[in-house]
Design an enzyme around this catalytic site. Structure first.
Site, PDB file in Angstrom:
ATOM      1  N   CYS A  75     -23.580 -30.041 -18.631  1.00  0.00           N
ATOM      2  CA  CYS A  75     -23.491 -30.614 -20.249  1.00  0.00           C
ATOM      3  C   CYS A  75     -23.106 -31.972 -19.747  1.00  0.00           C
ATOM      4  O   CYS A  75     -21.804 -32.255 -19.143  1.00  0.00           O
ATOM      5  CB  CYS A  75     -22.637 -29.894 -20.807  1.00  0.00           C
ATOM      6  SG  CYS A  75     -21.926 -30.775 -22.347  1.00  0.00           S
TER       7      CYS A  75
ATOM      8  N   CYS B  92     -15.647 -26.886 -25.023  1.00  0.00           N
ATOM      9  CA  CYS B  92     -15.776 -25.915 -23.771  1.00  0.00           C
ATOM     10  C   CYS B  92     -14.695 -26.067 -22.686  1.00  0.00           C
ATOM     11  O   CYS B  92     -14.167 -27.353 -22.430  1.00  0.00           O
ATOM     12  CB  CYS B  92     -17.393 -25.963 -23.240  1.00  0.00           C
ATOM     13  SG  CYS B  92     -18.442 -25.494 -24.282  1.00  0.00           S
TER      14      CYS B  92
ATOM     15  N   GLN C 239     -18.507 -15.225 -39.376  1.00  0.00           N
ATOM     16  CA  GLN C 239     -18.105 -15.264 -37.641  1.00  0.00           C
ATOM     17  C   GLN C 239     -19.463 -16.113 -37.306  1.00  0.00           C
ATOM     18  O   GLN C 239     -20.430 -16.150 -37.683  1.00  0.00           O
ATOM     19  CB  GLN C 239     -18.361 -13.860 -37.132  1.00  0.00           C
ATOM     20  CG  GLN C 239     -17.026 -13.162 -37.300  1.00  0.00           C
ATOM     21  CD  GLN C 239     -15.831 -13.564 -36.397  1.00  0.00           C
ATOM     22  OE1 GLN C 239     -15.921 -14.557 -35.816  1.00  0.00           O
ATOM     23  NE2 GLN C 239     -14.825 -12.703 -36.535  1.00  0.00           N
TER      24      GLN C 239
ATOM     25  N   TYR D   5      -7.966  -9.626 -45.590  1.00  0.00           N
ATOM     26  CA  TYR D   5      -8.383 -10.952 -45.113  1.00  0.00           C
ATOM     27  C   TYR D   5      -9.935 -10.561 -44.918  1.00  0.00           C
ATOM     28  O   TYR D   5     -10.500 -10.750 -43.798  1.00  0.00           O
ATOM     29  CB  TYR D   5      -7.846 -11.253 -43.537  1.00  0.00           C
ATOM     30  CG  TYR D   5      -6.520 -11.282 -43.666  1.00  0.00           C
ATOM     31  CD1 TYR D   5      -5.636 -12.578 -43.962  1.00  0.00           C
ATOM     32  CD2 TYR D   5      -5.683 -10.038 -43.176  1.00  0.00           C
ATOM     33  CE1 TYR D   5      -4.496 -12.463 -43.781  1.00  0.00           C
ATOM     34  CE2 TYR D   5      -4.402 -10.001 -42.941  1.00  0.00           C
ATOM     35  CZ  TYR D   5      -3.613 -11.361 -43.390  1.00  0.00           C
ATOM     36  OH  TYR D   5      -2.269 -11.315 -43.355  1.00  0.00           O
TER      37      TYR D   5
ATOM     38  N   GLU E 284      -9.201 -11.143 -50.266  1.00  0.00           N
ATOM     39  CA  GLU E 284      -9.407 -12.607 -49.563  1.00  0.00           C
ATOM     40  C   GLU E 284      -8.944 -13.523 -50.293  1.00  0.00           C
ATOM     41  O   GLU E 284      -8.715 -13.402 -51.777  1.00  0.00           O
ATOM     42  CB  GLU E 284     -10.828 -12.206 -49.354  1.00  0.00           C
ATOM     43  CG  GLU E 284     -11.497 -13.768 -49.127  1.00  0.00           C
ATOM     44  CD  GLU E 284     -11.030 -14.656 -48.079  1.00  0.00           C
ATOM     45  OE1 GLU E 284     -11.011 -13.896 -46.996  1.00  0.00           O
ATOM     46  OE2 GLU E 284     -10.621 -15.542 -47.882  1.00  0.00           O
TER      47      GLU E 284
ATOM     48  N   CYS F  57      -8.344 -13.415 -33.603  1.00  0.00           N
ATOM     49  CA  CYS F  57      -8.901 -14.352 -32.774  1.00  0.00           C
ATOM     50  C   CYS F  57      -7.876 -14.910 -31.946  1.00  0.00           C
ATOM     51  O   CYS F  57      -8.020 -15.965 -31.150  1.00  0.00           O
ATOM     52  CB  CYS F  57      -9.870 -15.275 -33.580  1.00  0.00           C
ATOM     53  SG  CYS F  57      -8.643 -16.046 -34.748  1.00  0.00           S
TER      54      CYS F  57
END
Ligand code: SAH
Length: 457
Positions: A73, A82, A284, A313, A334, A409
């Site tokens: 990259c 990244c 997602q 959620y 939500e 996450c």
């Protein structure tokens, strides 16, 4: 040895921190070095020296780690998206698994044998959504891409390896249009100009693409022409939307959306469930990865058909709806109103009749539901990065569900929340990390909390 800024030191990288930085030590002092790998022997320049640790940058690789590979990259070191492009994916997966395990142990006091990390194996083109800031450079050229690492300078990059390849055509088309028509680009310092962000979303299963332009006001000059040009470069274009964000803020999306072309939503399929998505609904970013994550959550929940399931959620309802046929009743909660509308609509288009969705803050909703006498057998929690927090954990535990499946996450806040659940009579009995974000530092985890057989309270 007294370490000083700009000093050159020779260092062996021993491990990887959860943000992707390699970790080495000199006489007990921890040195974090980005873009490195365990086994690297390096000459490092110290760029920041603090009391207990330092940051360094690689000046020379004296002996490379066997984990290294070509990063492939051109903007890897500038962009900040990244951090694992220079290493083999197998190694990245092991480190991610380790970081989740370590966080549960260190921050949650929970020693758990996490199952082998799950991944679809797809390392490029997996993102179905991306938001690109727009700016103008000193020569007056439009820049669309990403903020450079730790800055608000927009780096032009329309062909990120993590996005579907055709996104580049859309971005190039928009950049050319803005430049040619002299559409004013937003300047966050002066709060003037119109175009703030480009936001793209692709529903892989149905091959539907949404282009959303985030503008300071709803009026885009030559809007019809832009739509025609976009249709010419993107076969799957189904929706062009303006999102209006008039505020002086770095929150990307505003409240109001105006559809310029096609539908207000796009439709994807996730775990066999049709999902309609508005620009403001969470979804997602890695669909194949999300399916693996939700399958793991379903395996942990092990529903038998007669349960009341609470999906807190819930976003556009995806997780709960994928399990609705295996429960008696589903209640989703939500806070973002358009996402709740999507969830209700998603229940309808999938013929799900045993589901209800509530638009409210998680803590408030749980209290209301408790007052109404809801008794969930299983609770799914999928909070944002900051986790559930004490209030929600306590109110959920007060329901006394048999099982809680927590998806997160951020394993650090998940570990903290699980620790509190532990004090309230729940034990983490299973856990797995799932990689939805190859090449980046992010990783999802899912854990099963079960009511301890005997409560010693
Ligand atoms: N379960 C969904 C969404 C998970 S992301 C899915 O897998 O697609 C977390 C969601 O929590 C987002 O939709 C966000 O809007 C919502 N959220 C954030 N804070 C909240 C709160 N305090 N109460 C309820 N929902 C909240």
């Amino acid at each position: 040895m007294q370490l000083k800024k700009n000093q050159l030191v020779d260092l062996t990288i021993e491990s990887v921190a959860s943000d992707g930085n390699g970790v080495g030590r000199i006489e007990g002092m921890v040195i974090f070095v980005p873009f490195t790998a365990p086994g690297d022997v390096l000459r490092v320049q110290l760029v920041k020296v603090l009391k207990n640790y330092c940051f360094g940058i690689v000046r020379e690789i004296l002996r490379p780690s066997p984990d290294r590979r070509e990063d492939g990259c051109p903007v890897y070191h500038k962009c900040g998206g990244c951090c694992y492009r220079h290493v083999r994916y197998e190694s990245e997966l092991l480190w991610k698994q380790q970081s989740v395990t370590d966080n549960f142990k260190r921050l949650g006091g929970i020693e758990l044998d996490f199952e082998s990390i799950v991944s679809s194996g797809q390392c490029s083109g997996y993102r179905n959504k991306a938001q690109y800031p727009v700016a103008v450079d000193e020569q007056g050229h439009v820049r669309i891409g990403f903020f450079a690492r730790r800055s608000h300078r927009v780096m032009h990059c329309t062909d990120c390896d993590l996005q579907p390849a055709f996104f580049a055509k859309i971005l190039d088309c928009i950049a050319a249009f803005i430049e040619e028509k002299k559409i004013p680009v937003y300047d966050e310092k002066t709060h003037k100009g119109l175009v703030r962000h480009v936001y793209l979303r692709h529903a892989e299963a149905m091959n539907e693409t949404m282009v959303c332009l985030v503008l300071r006001s709803a009026k885009l000059p030559f809007a019809g022409e832009l739509v025609e040009r976009l249709r010419a470069v993107c076969d799957s274009l189904c929706s062009v939307v303006i999102n209006v964000n008039p505020s002086r803020t770095n929150v990307i999306l505003g409240e109001r959306c105006v559809t310029l072309f096609g539908s207000d939503t796009i439709t994807d399929v996730l775990c066999g469930v049709k999902v309609q998505l508005s620009p403001r609904s969470f979804y997602q970013v890695n669909r194949r990865g999300a399916e693996l994550l939700y399958q793991k959550a379903a395996e942990f929940a092990d529903l038998q058909g007669n349960e009341v399931l609470l999906d807190l959620y819930c976003g556009a309802g995806t997780i709960g709806l994928s399990m609705a046929h295996r429960v008696k009743r589903l209640v989703g909660v939500e806070v973002v109103a358009p996402a709740v509308e999507n969830a209700r609509q998603n229940a309808r288009i999938n013929g799900t009749q045993n589901a209800a969705f509530l638009c409210d803050d998680a803590a408030g909703a749980v209290r209301t539901l408790a007052k109404e006498g809801l008794q969930p057998d299983v609770v799914i929690l999928d909070p944002p990065r900051k986790g559930c927090g004490e209030d929600v954990v306590r109110t959920v535990a007060a329901f006394c569900p048999q099982k809680i499946v927590m998806i997160s996450c951020n394993s650090a806040t998940a570990a903290r929340d699980c620790k509190l659940f532990g004090e309230l009579g729940y034990a983490v009995t299973r856990g797995a990390a799932v990689d939805l974000f190859a090449r980046t530092a992010h990783v999802e985890c899912v854990v099963l909390l079960e009511k301890a057989k005997q409560r010693n309270v």
